[in-house]
Scaffold this active site. Structure first.
Site, PDB file in Angstrom:
ATOM      1  N   THR A 118       2.556  42.233  -8.754  1.00  0.00           N
ATOM      2  CA  THR A 118       1.719  41.038  -8.637  1.00  0.00           C
ATOM      3  C   THR A 118       0.548  41.087  -9.613  1.00  0.00           C
ATOM      4  O   THR A 118       0.038  42.176  -9.937  1.00  0.00           O
ATOM      5  CB  THR A 118       1.160  40.925  -7.206  1.00  0.00           C
ATOM      6  OG1 THR A 118       0.163  39.900  -7.164  1.00  0.00           O
ATOM      7  CG2 THR A 118       0.520  42.220  -6.732  1.00  0.00           C
ATOM      8  N   TYR A 142      -3.657  44.290  -0.459  1.00  0.00           N
ATOM      9  CA  TYR A 142      -2.360  43.800  -0.955  1.00  0.00           C
ATOM     10  C   TYR A 142      -2.128  44.280  -2.390  1.00  0.00           C
ATOM     11  O   TYR A 142      -1.107  44.909  -2.702  1.00  0.00           O
ATOM     12  CB  TYR A 142      -2.316  42.267  -0.878  1.00  0.00           C
ATOM     13  CG  TYR A 142      -1.171  41.661  -1.637  1.00  0.00           C
ATOM     14  CD1 TYR A 142       0.156  41.885  -1.251  1.00  0.00           C
ATOM     15  CD2 TYR A 142      -1.398  40.861  -2.756  1.00  0.00           C
ATOM     16  CE1 TYR A 142       1.207  41.341  -1.962  1.00  0.00           C
ATOM     17  CE2 TYR A 142      -0.350  40.308  -3.465  1.00  0.00           C
ATOM     18  CZ  TYR A 142       0.953  40.553  -3.064  1.00  0.00           C
ATOM     19  OH  TYR A 142       1.986  40.008  -3.780  1.00  0.00           O
TER      20      TYR A 142
HETATM   21  C1  UD1 Z   1      -2.883  35.036  -4.288  1.00  0.00           C
HETATM   22  C2  UD1 Z   1      -2.430  36.306  -4.915  1.00  0.00           C
HETATM   23  C3  UD1 Z   1      -0.954  36.407  -4.999  1.00  0.00           C
HETATM   24  C4  UD1 Z   1      -0.402  36.256  -3.641  1.00  0.00           C
HETATM   25  C5  UD1 Z   1      -0.871  34.922  -3.093  1.00  0.00           C
HETATM   26  C6  UD1 Z   1      -0.372  34.736  -1.676  1.00  0.00           C
HETATM   27  C7  UD1 Z   1      -4.099  37.195  -6.389  1.00  0.00           C
HETATM   28  C8  UD1 Z   1      -4.583  37.279  -7.788  1.00  0.00           C
HETATM   29  N1  UD1 Z   1      -3.005  36.444  -6.210  1.00  0.00           N
HETATM   30  O1  UD1 Z   1      -2.663  33.946  -5.200  1.00  0.00           O
HETATM   31  O2  UD1 Z   1      -0.545  37.632  -5.541  1.00  0.00           O
HETATM   32  O3  UD1 Z   1       0.991  36.324  -3.671  1.00  0.00           O
HETATM   33  O4  UD1 Z   1      -2.283  34.869  -3.067  1.00  0.00           O
HETATM   34  O5  UD1 Z   1      -1.257  35.082  -0.720  1.00  0.00           O
HETATM   35  O6  UD1 Z   1      -4.660  37.769  -5.469  1.00  0.00           O
HETATM   36  N2  UD1 Z   1      -6.500  26.557  -3.523  1.00  0.00           N
HETATM   37  C9  UD1 Z   1      -7.222  25.446  -3.098  1.00  0.00           C
HETATM   38  N3  UD1 Z   1      -6.867  24.865  -1.912  1.00  0.00           N
HETATM   39  C10 UD1 Z   1      -5.853  25.325  -1.126  1.00  0.00           C
HETATM   40  C11 UD1 Z   1      -5.110  26.458  -1.574  1.00  0.00           C
HETATM   41  C12 UD1 Z   1      -5.484  27.052  -2.772  1.00  0.00           C
HETATM   42  O7  UD1 Z   1      -8.145  24.988  -3.773  1.00  0.00           O
HETATM   43  O8  UD1 Z   1      -5.592  24.747  -0.057  1.00  0.00           O
HETATM   44  C13 UD1 Z   1      -6.830  27.159  -4.812  1.00  0.00           C
HETATM   45  C14 UD1 Z   1      -7.249  28.612  -4.751  1.00  0.00           C
HETATM   46  O9  UD1 Z   1      -8.622  28.733  -4.538  1.00  0.00           O
HETATM   47  C15 UD1 Z   1      -6.811  29.095  -6.147  1.00  0.00           C
HETATM   48  C16 UD1 Z   1      -5.549  28.270  -6.425  1.00  0.00           C
HETATM   49  O10 UD1 Z   1      -5.648  27.127  -5.588  1.00  0.00           O
HETATM   50  O11 UD1 Z   1      -7.755  28.749  -7.118  1.00  0.00           O
HETATM   51  C17 UD1 Z   1      -4.256  29.004  -6.099  1.00  0.00           C
HETATM   52  O12 UD1 Z   1      -4.348  29.559  -4.785  1.00  0.00           O
HETATM   53  P1  UD1 Z   1      -3.073  30.160  -4.011  1.00  0.00           P
HETATM   54  O13 UD1 Z   1      -1.916  29.242  -4.206  1.00  0.00           O
HETATM   55  O14 UD1 Z   1      -3.512  30.489  -2.634  1.00  0.00           O
HETATM   56  O15 UD1 Z   1      -2.703  31.511  -4.804  1.00  0.00           O
HETATM   57  P2  UD1 Z   1      -3.658  32.717  -5.276  1.00  0.00           P
HETATM   58  O16 UD1 Z   1      -4.773  32.930  -4.330  1.00  0.00           O
HETATM   59  O17 UD1 Z   1      -3.988  32.476  -6.701  1.00  0.00           O
END
Ligand code: UD1
Length: 324
Positions: A118, A142
Protein backbone atom coordinates in the site's frame (compact mmCIF):
# COMPACT_ATOMS: atom_id res chain seq x y z
CA UNK A 1 0.54 -21.72 -17.12
CA UNK A 2 0.76 -21.73 -13.36
CA UNK A 3 -1.24 -23.11 -10.46
CA UNK A 4 -1.79 -20.04 -8.30
CA UNK A 5 -2.95 -19.72 -4.69
CA UNK A 6 -4.90 -16.49 -4.06
CA UNK A 7 -5.48 -15.79 -0.34
CA UNK A 8 -8.11 -13.06 -0.13
CA UNK A 9 -9.41 -13.76 -3.63
CA UNK A 10 -13.04 -13.22 -2.56
CA UNK A 11 -12.44 -9.54 -1.76
CA UNK A 12 -12.70 -6.45 -3.92
CA UNK A 13 -9.24 -6.34 -5.50
CA UNK A 14 -8.63 -10.07 -5.17
CA UNK A 15 -11.77 -10.98 -7.12
CA UNK A 16 -10.72 -8.78 -10.03
CA UNK A 17 -7.23 -10.29 -10.00
CA UNK A 18 -8.68 -13.82 -9.95
CA UNK A 19 -10.57 -13.03 -13.15
CA UNK A 20 -7.47 -11.54 -14.77
CA UNK A 21 -5.40 -14.60 -13.80
CA UNK A 22 -8.02 -16.94 -15.24
CA UNK A 23 -8.11 -14.80 -18.38
CA UNK A 24 -4.35 -15.26 -18.70
CA UNK A 25 -4.83 -19.04 -18.54
CA UNK A 26 -3.74 -19.72 -14.96
CA UNK A 27 -5.30 -22.30 -12.66
CA UNK A 28 -6.60 -20.49 -9.54
CA UNK A 29 -7.38 -21.65 -6.01
CA UNK A 30 -8.84 -18.95 -3.74
CA UNK A 31 -8.27 -19.20 0.01
CA UNK A 32 -10.64 -16.91 1.91
CA UNK A 33 -12.34 -16.97 5.31
CA UNK A 34 -15.18 -14.83 3.88
CA UNK A 35 -14.89 -12.41 6.83
CA UNK A 36 -14.92 -9.46 4.44
CA UNK A 37 -14.96 -11.37 1.15
CA UNK A 38 -17.97 -12.77 -0.69
CA UNK A 39 -18.48 -16.25 -2.12
CA UNK A 40 -20.30 -14.83 -5.15
CA UNK A 41 -17.30 -12.60 -5.99
CA UNK A 42 -15.20 -15.68 -6.77
CA UNK A 43 -15.31 -16.56 -10.46
CA UNK A 44 -16.85 -19.98 -11.14
CA UNK A 45 -13.68 -21.16 -12.89
CA UNK A 46 -11.67 -20.68 -9.69
CA UNK A 47 -11.89 -23.07 -6.75
CA UNK A 48 -12.75 -21.56 -3.35
CA UNK A 49 -11.28 -23.04 -0.17
CA UNK A 50 -13.05 -21.41 2.78
CA UNK A 51 -10.21 -21.27 5.27
CA UNK A 52 -8.62 -18.84 7.69
CA UNK A 53 -4.92 -18.09 7.24
CA UNK A 54 -4.65 -18.29 11.03
CA UNK A 55 -5.64 -21.98 10.80
CA UNK A 56 -2.05 -23.09 10.31
CA UNK A 57 -2.78 -26.82 10.08
CA UNK A 58 -5.37 -26.48 7.34
CA UNK A 59 -3.22 -24.05 5.36
CA UNK A 60 -0.20 -26.35 5.67
CA UNK A 61 -2.27 -29.32 4.48
CA UNK A 62 -3.55 -27.33 1.50
CA UNK A 63 -0.03 -26.26 0.52
CA UNK A 64 1.27 -29.84 0.86
CA UNK A 65 -1.61 -31.26 -1.17
CA UNK A 66 -1.73 -28.73 -4.01
CA UNK A 67 1.92 -27.86 -4.70
CA UNK A 68 1.34 -24.35 -6.04
CA UNK A 69 3.65 -22.62 -8.51
CA UNK A 70 2.86 -19.15 -7.19
CA UNK A 71 0.83 -17.14 -4.68
CA UNK A 72 -0.89 -13.76 -5.05
CA UNK A 73 -1.64 -12.65 -1.51
CA UNK A 74 -4.45 -10.20 -0.66
CA UNK A 75 -5.87 -11.53 2.61
CA UNK A 76 -5.58 -8.64 5.09
CA UNK A 77 -7.41 -6.08 7.18
CA UNK A 78 -7.39 -2.68 5.45
CA UNK A 79 -9.21 -0.03 7.46
CA UNK A 80 -6.80 2.65 8.69
CA UNK A 81 -8.79 4.02 11.69
CA UNK A 82 -9.57 0.49 12.84
CA UNK A 83 -5.85 -0.26 12.76
CA UNK A 84 -5.24 2.64 15.15
CA UNK A 85 -7.94 1.40 17.54
CA UNK A 86 -7.00 -2.29 17.31
CA UNK A 87 -3.34 -2.57 16.23
CA UNK A 88 -2.94 -6.18 17.33
CA UNK A 89 -5.67 -7.26 14.93
CA UNK A 90 -3.56 -5.73 12.14
CA UNK A 91 -0.22 -7.13 13.25
CA UNK A 92 -1.75 -10.59 13.75
CA UNK A 93 -3.87 -10.70 10.62
CA UNK A 94 -1.52 -8.88 8.28
CA UNK A 95 2.03 -9.41 9.50
CA UNK A 96 1.87 -12.65 11.51
CA UNK A 97 -0.46 -14.53 9.14
CA UNK A 98 1.52 -13.32 6.13
CA UNK A 99 4.75 -14.51 7.74
CA UNK A 100 3.24 -17.92 8.41
CA UNK A 101 2.00 -18.10 4.82
CA UNK A 102 5.45 -17.23 3.48
CA UNK A 103 6.97 -19.92 5.70
CA UNK A 104 4.54 -22.47 4.22
CA UNK A 105 5.23 -21.32 0.67
CA UNK A 106 9.00 -21.63 1.15
CA UNK A 107 8.58 -25.04 2.79
CA UNK A 108 6.56 -26.34 -0.18
CA UNK A 109 8.88 -24.91 -2.83
CA UNK A 110 6.72 -21.99 -4.05
CA UNK A 111 9.17 -19.48 -5.50
CA UNK A 112 6.92 -16.71 -6.89
CA UNK A 113 4.87 -14.42 -4.62
CA UNK A 114 2.92 -11.25 -5.42
CA UNK A 115 2.12 -9.20 -2.33
CA UNK A 116 -0.56 -6.51 -1.91
CA UNK A 117 1.15 -3.57 -0.32
CA UNK A 118 0.00 0.00 0.00
CA UNK A 119 0.97 3.62 -0.50
CA UNK A 120 0.34 3.90 3.24
CA UNK A 121 3.95 2.70 3.70
CA UNK A 122 5.08 6.20 2.63
CA UNK A 123 3.08 8.08 5.27
CA UNK A 124 3.19 11.74 4.31
CA UNK A 125 5.94 12.05 1.69
CA UNK A 126 7.43 15.50 1.08
CA UNK A 127 5.82 17.12 -1.96
CA UNK A 128 3.03 14.53 -2.03
CA UNK A 129 4.68 12.35 -4.70
CA UNK A 130 6.21 9.01 -3.72
CA UNK A 131 8.61 6.91 -5.78
CA UNK A 132 9.72 3.48 -4.66
CA UNK A 133 12.92 5.13 -3.40
CA UNK A 134 11.04 7.59 -1.17
CA UNK A 135 11.82 6.64 2.43
CA UNK A 136 9.07 4.57 4.01
CA UNK A 137 7.51 6.22 7.06
CA UNK A 138 4.06 4.76 7.72
CA UNK A 139 1.93 6.75 10.14
CA UNK A 140 -0.55 4.07 11.20
CA UNK A 141 -0.53 0.37 12.20
CA UNK A 142 -2.11 -0.61 8.86
CA UNK A 143 0.82 0.84 6.90
CA UNK A 144 3.35 -0.55 9.36
CA UNK A 145 1.81 -4.04 9.27
CA UNK A 146 2.14 -4.05 5.47
CA UNK A 147 5.69 -2.65 5.52
CA UNK A 148 6.74 -5.32 8.01
CA UNK A 149 5.40 -7.96 5.62
CA UNK A 150 7.47 -6.41 2.83
CA UNK A 151 10.54 -6.77 5.04
CA UNK A 152 9.72 -10.42 5.75
CA UNK A 153 9.57 -10.99 2.00
CA UNK A 154 12.79 -9.06 1.35
CA UNK A 155 14.78 -10.96 3.96
CA UNK A 156 13.30 -14.32 2.96
CA UNK A 157 14.05 -13.69 -0.71
CA UNK A 158 17.66 -12.91 0.21
CA UNK A 159 18.01 -16.23 2.00
CA UNK A 160 15.90 -18.65 -0.09
CA UNK A 161 14.80 -19.29 -3.69
CA UNK A 162 11.66 -17.19 -3.16
CA UNK A 163 11.22 -14.15 -5.43
CA UNK A 164 8.46 -11.60 -4.95
CA UNK A 165 6.84 -8.46 -6.29
CA UNK A 166 5.31 -6.14 -3.69
CA UNK A 167 2.77 -3.83 -5.33
CA UNK A 168 2.13 -0.60 -3.44
CA UNK A 169 -1.40 0.40 -4.34
CA UNK A 170 -2.51 4.00 -4.38
CA UNK A 171 -6.29 4.68 -4.37
CA UNK A 172 -8.01 1.75 -6.04
CA UNK A 173 -11.50 2.43 -7.37
CA UNK A 174 -14.08 1.52 -9.99
CA UNK A 175 -15.55 -1.84 -10.94
CA UNK A 176 -15.33 -4.43 -13.71
CA UNK A 177 -16.27 -2.97 -17.11
CA UNK A 178 -18.85 -5.76 -17.58
CA UNK A 179 -20.35 -4.84 -14.18
CA UNK A 180 -20.13 -8.38 -12.76
CA UNK A 181 -17.90 -7.60 -9.77
CA UNK A 182 -16.99 -4.54 -7.74
CA UNK A 183 -16.59 -3.20 -4.21
CA UNK A 184 -19.29 -4.98 -2.18
CA UNK A 185 -18.36 -3.96 1.37
CA UNK A 186 -21.46 -2.09 2.59
CA UNK A 187 -19.70 0.18 5.08
CA UNK A 188 -16.74 1.10 2.88
CA UNK A 189 -15.59 4.69 3.41
CA UNK A 190 -13.66 5.16 0.16
CA UNK A 191 -14.47 8.44 -1.53
CA UNK A 192 -15.56 7.11 -4.93
CA UNK A 193 -17.80 4.44 -3.44
CA UNK A 194 -19.37 6.94 -1.08
CA UNK A 195 -19.92 9.36 -3.99
CA UNK A 196 -21.61 6.60 -6.01
CA UNK A 197 -23.91 5.91 -3.03
CA UNK A 198 -24.74 9.62 -2.78
CA UNK A 199 -25.56 9.78 -6.51
CA UNK A 200 -27.94 6.86 -6.00
CA UNK A 201 -29.66 8.68 -3.14
CA UNK A 202 -28.48 6.07 -0.67
CA UNK A 203 -26.89 8.49 1.77
CA UNK A 204 -28.12 11.82 3.06
CA UNK A 205 -24.91 13.71 2.67
CA UNK A 206 -21.28 13.47 1.75
CA UNK A 207 -18.53 15.42 3.47
CA UNK A 208 -15.41 16.88 1.93
CA UNK A 209 -12.84 16.20 4.65
CA UNK A 210 -10.75 19.36 4.57
CA UNK A 211 -11.03 22.34 2.23
CA UNK A 212 -7.98 24.25 3.45
CA UNK A 213 -5.16 21.99 2.25
CA UNK A 214 -2.30 23.43 0.27
CA UNK A 215 -3.68 21.98 -2.98
CA UNK A 216 -5.09 23.73 -6.07
CA UNK A 217 -8.71 23.74 -4.78
CA UNK A 218 -8.04 23.14 -1.06
CA UNK A 219 -9.30 19.54 -0.97
CA UNK A 220 -7.16 16.38 -0.74
CA UNK A 221 -5.51 14.98 -3.86
CA UNK A 222 -5.11 11.24 -4.57
CA UNK A 223 -3.97 9.03 -7.43
CA UNK A 224 -7.08 6.95 -8.29
CA UNK A 225 -6.37 3.76 -10.25
CA UNK A 226 -9.04 1.64 -11.92
CA UNK A 227 -9.23 -1.82 -10.34
CA UNK A 228 -8.92 -3.60 -13.72
CA UNK A 229 -5.67 -1.80 -14.51
CA UNK A 230 -4.46 -2.79 -11.05
CA UNK A 231 -5.50 -6.40 -11.70
CA UNK A 232 -3.47 -6.41 -14.91
CA UNK A 233 -0.42 -5.25 -12.96
CA UNK A 234 -0.63 -8.46 -10.92
CA UNK A 235 -0.74 -10.62 -14.03
CA UNK A 236 2.26 -8.74 -15.44
CA UNK A 237 4.14 -9.18 -12.16
CA UNK A 238 3.39 -12.90 -12.15
CA UNK A 239 4.55 -13.26 -15.76
CA UNK A 240 7.77 -11.55 -14.74
CA UNK A 241 8.39 -13.90 -11.80
CA UNK A 242 7.43 -17.06 -13.70
CA UNK A 243 9.96 -16.11 -16.38
CA UNK A 244 12.62 -16.11 -13.64
CA UNK A 245 12.53 -12.34 -13.03
CA UNK A 246 13.99 -10.76 -9.91
CA UNK A 247 12.21 -9.40 -6.83
CA UNK A 248 10.76 -5.90 -7.05
CA UNK A 249 8.79 -3.30 -5.13
CA UNK A 250 6.54 -1.28 -7.45
CA UNK A 251 4.06 1.55 -7.10
CA UNK A 252 0.63 1.07 -8.66
CA UNK A 253 -0.90 4.37 -9.66
CA UNK A 254 -1.23 6.53 -12.74
CA UNK A 255 1.21 9.24 -11.70
CA UNK A 256 -1.33 12.04 -11.52
CA UNK A 257 -3.95 13.03 -9.00
CA UNK A 258 -7.50 14.27 -8.64
CA UNK A 259 -8.86 16.35 -5.78
CA UNK A 260 -11.92 15.43 -3.74
CA UNK A 261 -13.82 18.26 -5.45
CA UNK A 262 -12.79 16.99 -8.89
CA UNK A 263 -13.93 13.47 -8.01
CA UNK A 264 -17.31 14.71 -6.79
CA UNK A 265 -17.79 16.95 -9.83
CA UNK A 266 -16.93 14.02 -12.09
CA UNK A 267 -19.39 11.71 -10.32
CA UNK A 268 -22.10 14.37 -10.62
CA UNK A 269 -21.37 14.86 -14.31
CA UNK A 270 -21.38 11.19 -15.30
CA UNK A 271 -24.50 10.38 -13.29
CA UNK A 272 -26.38 13.63 -13.91
CA UNK A 273 -27.21 13.81 -10.18
CA UNK A 274 -26.33 16.94 -8.22
CA UNK A 275 -26.16 15.25 -4.79
CA UNK A 276 -25.61 17.41 -1.70
CA UNK A 277 -22.06 17.90 -0.44
CA UNK A 278 -20.98 19.52 2.82
CA UNK A 279 -17.60 20.94 3.74
CA UNK A 280 -16.14 19.35 6.86
CA UNK A 281 -12.92 19.55 8.88
CA UNK A 282 -9.86 17.54 7.89
CA UNK A 283 -9.89 13.83 8.71
CA UNK A 284 -7.12 12.88 11.13
CA UNK A 285 -4.08 11.33 9.48
CA UNK A 286 -4.92 12.32 5.90
CA UNK A 287 -1.98 13.57 3.82
CA UNK A 288 -2.87 16.60 1.63
CA UNK A 289 -1.59 14.96 -1.55
CA UNK A 290 -0.53 11.40 -2.35
CA UNK A 291 0.48 10.64 -5.91
CA UNK A 292 2.56 7.79 -7.29
CA UNK A 293 5.73 8.26 -9.21
CA UNK A 294 4.52 5.45 -11.46
CA UNK A 295 7.36 5.14 -13.95
CA UNK A 296 9.07 2.04 -12.62
CA UNK A 297 6.21 -0.42 -13.14
CA UNK A 298 5.87 0.69 -16.77
CA UNK A 299 9.62 0.45 -17.37
CA UNK A 300 10.23 -2.81 -15.58
CA UNK A 301 7.04 -4.82 -16.21
CA UNK A 302 5.79 -3.15 -19.37
CA UNK A 303 2.49 -2.48 -17.60
CA UNK A 304 0.30 -0.19 -19.68
CA UNK A 305 -2.79 1.41 -18.14
CA UNK A 306 -5.98 1.10 -20.16
CA UNK A 307 -8.51 2.78 -17.87
CA UNK A 308 -6.70 5.96 -16.84
CA UNK A 309 -9.90 7.99 -16.95
CA UNK A 310 -11.65 9.40 -13.88
CA UNK A 311 -15.01 9.48 -15.71
CA UNK A 312 -14.73 5.77 -16.47
CA UNK A 313 -13.74 5.04 -12.86
CA UNK A 314 -16.79 6.96 -11.58
CA UNK A 315 -19.13 5.45 -14.18
CA UNK A 316 -18.13 1.86 -13.39
CA UNK A 317 -18.25 2.47 -9.62
CA UNK A 318 -21.75 3.93 -9.97
CA UNK A 319 -23.03 1.18 -12.29
CA UNK A 320 -21.77 -1.45 -9.84
CA UNK A 321 -23.21 0.33 -6.78
CA UNK A 322 -26.61 0.36 -8.49
CA UNK A 323 -26.60 -3.48 -8.55
CA UNK A 324 -26.24 -3.77 -4.75
C1 UD1 B 1 -6.48 5.12 2.83
C2 UD1 B 1 -5.20 4.36 2.72
C3 UD1 B 1 -5.33 3.14 1.89
C4 UD1 B 1 -6.40 2.30 2.45
C5 UD1 B 1 -7.67 3.13 2.48
C6 UD1 B 1 -8.80 2.34 3.10
C7 UD1 B 1 -3.31 5.79 3.04
C8 UD1 B 1 -2.27 6.62 2.38
N1 UD1 B 1 -4.17 5.20 2.21
O1 UD1 B 1 -6.75 5.76 1.57
O2 UD1 B 1 -4.14 2.41 1.85
O3 UD1 B 1 -6.58 1.15 1.69
O4 UD1 B 1 -7.49 4.29 3.26
O5 UD1 B 1 -9.00 2.56 4.41
O6 UD1 B 1 -3.36 5.66 4.25
N2 UD1 B 1 -12.70 11.82 1.49
C9 UD1 B 1 -13.68 12.80 1.68
N3 UD1 B 1 -14.94 12.38 2.03
C10 UD1 B 1 -15.27 11.07 2.22
C11 UD1 B 1 -14.26 10.08 2.02
C12 UD1 B 1 -12.99 10.51 1.67
O7 UD1 B 1 -13.44 13.99 1.51
O8 UD1 B 1 -16.43 10.77 2.55
C13 UD1 B 1 -11.37 12.24 1.06
C14 UD1 B 1 -10.25 11.87 2.00
O9 UD1 B 1 -10.05 12.86 2.97
C15 UD1 B 1 -9.07 11.76 1.01
C16 UD1 B 1 -9.73 11.22 -0.27
O10 UD1 B 1 -11.11 11.56 -0.15
O11 UD1 B 1 -8.55 13.02 0.70
C17 UD1 B 1 -9.62 9.71 -0.42
O12 UD1 B 1 -10.02 9.08 0.79
P1 UD1 B 1 -10.28 7.49 0.89
O13 UD1 B 1 -11.05 7.06 -0.31
O14 UD1 B 1 -10.84 7.23 2.24
O15 UD1 B 1 -8.83 6.82 0.76
P2 UD1 B 1 -7.46 7.18 1.51
O16 UD1 B 1 -7.70 7.67 2.89
O17 UD1 B 1 -6.67 8.05 0.60
Amino acid sequence: MAKVLVPGGAGYIGSHVVRALLGAGHDVVVLDNLSTGFRQAVHRDARLEVMDLADRESVAALLDRERFDAAVHFAASIVVPESVADPLKYYMNNTVNTTALIEGLVRTGVEAVIFSSTAAVYGMPAGGVASEDTPTAPINPYGRSKLMSEWVLEDTAAATALRYVALRYFNVAGAALDNTIGQRTPAATHLIKVAAQAALGRRDSLSIFGTDYDTPDGSGVRDYIHVEDLARAHVDALTHLLAGGDSKVLNCGYGHGASVREVLDTMKRVTGVDFPVVEAPRRAGDPPTLIADARRIRDELGWTPQQDDLELICRTAHAWEATL
